[in-house]
Design a protein around this motif. Structure first.
Motif, mmCIF file in Angstrom:
data_model
loop_
_atom_site.group_PDB
_atom_site.id
_atom_site.type_symbol
_atom_site.label_atom_id
_atom_site.label_comp_id
_atom_site.label_asym_id
_atom_site.label_seq_id
_atom_site.Cartn_x
_atom_site.Cartn_y
_atom_site.Cartn_z
ATOM 1 N N PRO A 60 0.828 -1.208 0.000
ATOM 2 C CA PRO A 60 0.000 0.000 0.000
ATOM 3 C C PRO A 60 0.861 1.256 0.000
ATOM 4 O O PRO A 60 2.084 1.201 0.147
ATOM 5 C CB PRO A 60 -0.797 -0.137 1.304
ATOM 6 N N GLN A 71 2.684 2.288 4.570
ATOM 7 C CA GLN A 71 1.828 1.463 5.409
ATOM 8 C C GLN A 71 2.172 -0.014 5.242
ATOM 9 O O GLN A 71 2.827 -0.413 4.286
ATOM 10 C CB GLN A 71 0.364 1.654 5.024
ATOM 11 N N GLN A 95 -7.429 -1.941 -0.456
ATOM 12 C CA GLN A 95 -7.382 -1.617 -1.874
ATOM 13 C C GLN A 95 -6.198 -2.274 -2.588
ATOM 14 O O GLN A 95 -6.243 -2.497 -3.797
ATOM 15 C CB GLN A 95 -7.326 -0.104 -2.062
ATOM 16 N N ASN A 96 -5.168 -2.599 -1.841
ATOM 17 C CA ASN A 96 -3.974 -3.218 -2.429
ATOM 18 C C ASN A 96 -4.090 -4.736 -2.538
ATOM 19 O O ASN A 96 -3.150 -5.400 -2.960
ATOM 20 C CB ASN A 96 -2.743 -2.881 -1.586
ATOM 21 N N SER A 150 1.066 1.426 -5.848
ATOM 22 C CA SER A 150 1.211 2.611 -5.002
ATOM 23 C C SER A 150 2.652 2.940 -4.664
ATOM 24 O O SER A 150 2.931 4.022 -4.140
ATOM 25 C CB SER A 150 0.427 2.418 -3.692
ATOM 26 N N TRP A 191 -9.464 -0.338 -7.050
ATOM 27 C CA TRP A 191 -9.633 -1.582 -6.299
ATOM 28 C C TRP A 191 -9.189 -2.750 -7.163
ATOM 29 O O TRP A 191 -9.129 -2.621 -8.393
ATOM 30 C CB TRP A 191 -11.106 -1.767 -5.882
#
Length: 302
Positions: free
Chosen positions: A146, A150, A159-160, A180, A224
């Motif tokens: 992410p 994070q 989302q990752n 990301s 997503w």
């Protein structure tokens, strides 16, 4: 484009920014090993989501923030002749009044018969002596790092990607993840020899695997995870409560229909309202998973 064989010596219980274990080029194929979380005892699984050991992270050359990493699942081969699950049904899928009668957590072993193509309990419960479902390999947990430094536990998803436990993440499927961080930093693991929708006992048939995947960097942005099989496209939402996961998946599908199929919001609603299908992924761990799926026969690319 090359094929690389990587043998891991360490595993991760979080998906985040870490030193890459291996670097691959756009278009390369990876063959590697994954392990299951067989070292945890029944009590730990009963009271908290278990971590899944991940192989990785793999640095994909050319993947930059804002891109999409496409991961084609070429092959999932169990590397042991046994797997394991827990019973009974998870607390999250039972009526509250039924929980008081829930039996204690129990770990059981399944035989994985690759010749017969089936799995079977070593010590069948009464009535399941002839129960032998087909082997249906899938990846329970995989994804990319992410943003913002994070790291997410491999017991959950976002989302990752992560611990989505969606049965269509199987051989022949191409999964898409939003990138990301530079290199995407891709992780994979948590292989299941078989699993029903939802992972409703907290486990699929957990076992170790040899996995083969092929990478492609797409210069486009998604919000997503997405996926494509020979018959369908789907979008995945990860959240809790379940309706929020459904909202993420539905919104992402509406975007996809506009981007690649030329449908505005009204046209997308007409199509989705009649032919969309919703699949339940993980409903055991902190974030639940819902997939919004549409058959390709309804779609025309533009």
């Amino acid at each position: 484009m090359a094929t690389h064989r990587f043998t891991p010596t360490r595993y991760h219980n979080a998906i985040g920014t870490a030193e890459p274990c291996f670097r691959l080029a756009d278009g390369d194929t990876l063959i590697t090993d994954t392990i299951d979380a067989s070292g945890l005892d029944a009590h730990e699984v009963a009271v908290a989501p278990r971590p899944n050991p991940m192989t990785g992270p793999f640095f994909i050359e050319g993947a930059e923030p804002g891109d999409t990493l496409a991961v084609r699942i070429d092959r999932l081969t169990p590397s042991r002749a046994t797997g394991w699950t827990y019973s009974p049904l998870a607390l999250t899928v039972l009526d509250p009044a039924a929980i008081i009668d829930r039996p204690p957590v129990q770990r059981v072993v399944w035989d994985i018969n690759r010749n017969a193509g089936t799995v079977k309990l070593q010590e069948p419960s009464p009535g399941l002596e002839d129960f032998a479902p087909e082997i249906a390999p899938m990846i329970g947990c995989f994804g990319v790092a992410p943003a913002g430094g994070q790291a997410f536990s491999t017991a959950t998803s976002a989302q990752n990607g992560g611990n989505m436990d969606y049965r269509l993440f199987a051989p022949g499927t191409t999964a898409w993840f939003p990138v990301s961080v530079p290199g995407a930093l891709f992780y994979l693991g948590d292989g299941h020899a078989c699993q029903g929708d939802g992972e409703i006992t907290g486990t699929g048939i957990e076992t170790s695997f040899e996995m083969q995947v092929t990478f492609q960097v797409l210069k486009r942005s998604i919000a997503w995870p997405r996926g494509e099989t020979a018959e369908d496209i789907f979008c995945v939402g990860n959240a809790r409560p379940l309706d929020q996961a459904l909202q993420h998946a539905t919104t992402e599908m509406s975007r996809w229909l506009g981007e690649d199929y030329g449908l505005d919001a009204r046209a997308a609603s007409h199509l989705m309202g009649q032919v969309v299908r919703y699949d339940v992924g993980n409903v055991f761990n902190p974030a639940y998973t819902v997939a919004c799926r549409i058959a390709k026969r309804w779609l025309t690319r533009r």
